[in-house]
Design a protein around this motif. Sequence first.
Motif, PDB file in Angstrom:
ATOM      1  N   SER A 122      60.960  75.440  37.640  1.00 27.67           N
ATOM      2  CA  SER A 122      60.337  76.690  37.197  1.00 27.67           C
ATOM      3  C   SER A 122      61.230  77.890  37.481  1.00 27.67           C
ATOM      4  O   SER A 122      61.052  78.950  36.890  1.00 27.67           O
ATOM      5  N   ARG A 163      61.656  81.862  35.876  1.00 28.10           N
ATOM      6  CA  ARG A 163      61.433  83.101  36.613  1.00 28.10           C
ATOM      7  C   ARG A 163      62.262  83.088  37.889  1.00 28.10           C
ATOM      8  O   ARG A 163      62.736  82.043  38.343  1.00 28.10           O
ATOM      9  N   LYS A 164      62.397  84.247  38.488  1.00 30.54           N
ATOM     10  CA  LYS A 164      63.150  84.342  39.732  1.00 30.54           C
ATOM     11  C   LYS A 164      62.293  83.861  40.908  1.00 30.54           C
ATOM     12  O   LYS A 164      61.085  84.091  40.920  1.00 30.54           O
ATOM     13  N   ARG A 218      60.403  84.016  44.278  1.00 32.59           N
ATOM     14  CA  ARG A 218      59.795  85.165  44.962  1.00 32.59           C
ATOM     15  C   ARG A 218      59.951  84.991  46.472  1.00 32.59           C
ATOM     16  O   ARG A 218      59.520  83.995  47.052  1.00 32.59           O
ATOM     17  N   ASP A 257      62.750  87.971  43.210  1.00 32.41           N
ATOM     18  CA  ASP A 257      61.676  88.951  43.343  1.00 32.41           C
ATOM     19  C   ASP A 257      61.346  89.085  44.818  1.00 32.41           C
ATOM     20  O   ASP A 257      61.434  88.107  45.572  1.00 32.41           O
TER      21      ASP A 257
END
Length: 383
Positions: free
Chosen positions: A9, A13-14, A16, A48
Amino acid sequence: MSSETSPQSFRLRKPRVAVVFGGRSSEHGISVVTAGAVMRAIDRDKYDVLPIGITRDGRWALTADEPDRMAITDRTVPNVDQLAESPEGTVVLPVDPSSREAVYHEPGAVPKALGDVDVVFPVLHGPYGEDGTLQGLLELSGTPYVGSGVLASAVGQDKEYMKRVFVSFGLPVGPYLVVRPREWERDEQGARQRIAAFAGEHGWPLFIKPARAGSSMGITKVDSFEGLDEAIEEARRHDPKFLVESLLRGREIECGVLEFEDGPRASLPAEIPPVQSHDFYDFEAKYIDSAAGIVPAPLSVEETAEIQRLAVAAFEAVGCEGLVRADFFLTEDGSFVINEINTMPGFTPISMYPRMWEASGVSYPELVDRLVQAALRRSTGLR
């Protein structure tokens, strides 16, 4: 690991990173300063960031992502209450390993999902954070985190058991005496007699230290019996268990250890020179008056190699992960004595740990990235 937080994943997305700081210990303010420096260094194109501050009374607060507000100003350290988005709102991390979603609760409002936390960067110093308590919570939730696990964090926080582990692995430690809470409460006079016998054997001055505090909090140098009671009271203000240590005459040398893909490596060491305006390298010398260490330390090639060997040996003896700063004395007879390790050393702009690694070729941003990546690679649980 849920499908949303699987390694695959991260392509969508970055990751977190929850930076957790503050806490209930006397090192609350320095933890906030450390967090500000870490948050400033994290690559925002790669990660993030979710800043979570723990107030002095233990509330987990959602805080502003404003590292510039997290610095020492006019000789005053910041605190989480100054940064909290709300005086009552709380952040809750999951305990269920099947979910990593953090949730924000505020009285009278619908709970707000903050998204999944992929890794926690705990920059808490002292009890209730650096001592295995937070690490245990993260182990229960199955959330990866930067730094040592439960046992190593607990041992690294307790100077008595740290020294016991060092001795069992053949590492050199200086003379010390431990006074535990029950002994002091049941027989103060007997404890004082033990301290007197220790002083008679090893001489004055003595250092009176809280057993489970850092940043030189609560430490007093005493030159005679006259100042002993006040020093003990100050140490017990931070921790009911305290240590008595003899003065080791020599140079103060520090060395950083960082976990690489192939195992732990040691940095170039640093020297802490005598601070003319302070009796020893205390809290104000470290953080308020910005006492400068010498990096790299002026040591011979052989001395540098030996302290690096001992630093890695201490890291391995305690079972540490991620990072450690190891503090030594180079005594007048030319031998090294290990004083202590710090499993979450300061990351303030003047802190010795990042300075030693910068001199060793690892920049501050790279240092933070290596720690996060090591945590993401490592599983929670028995390992």
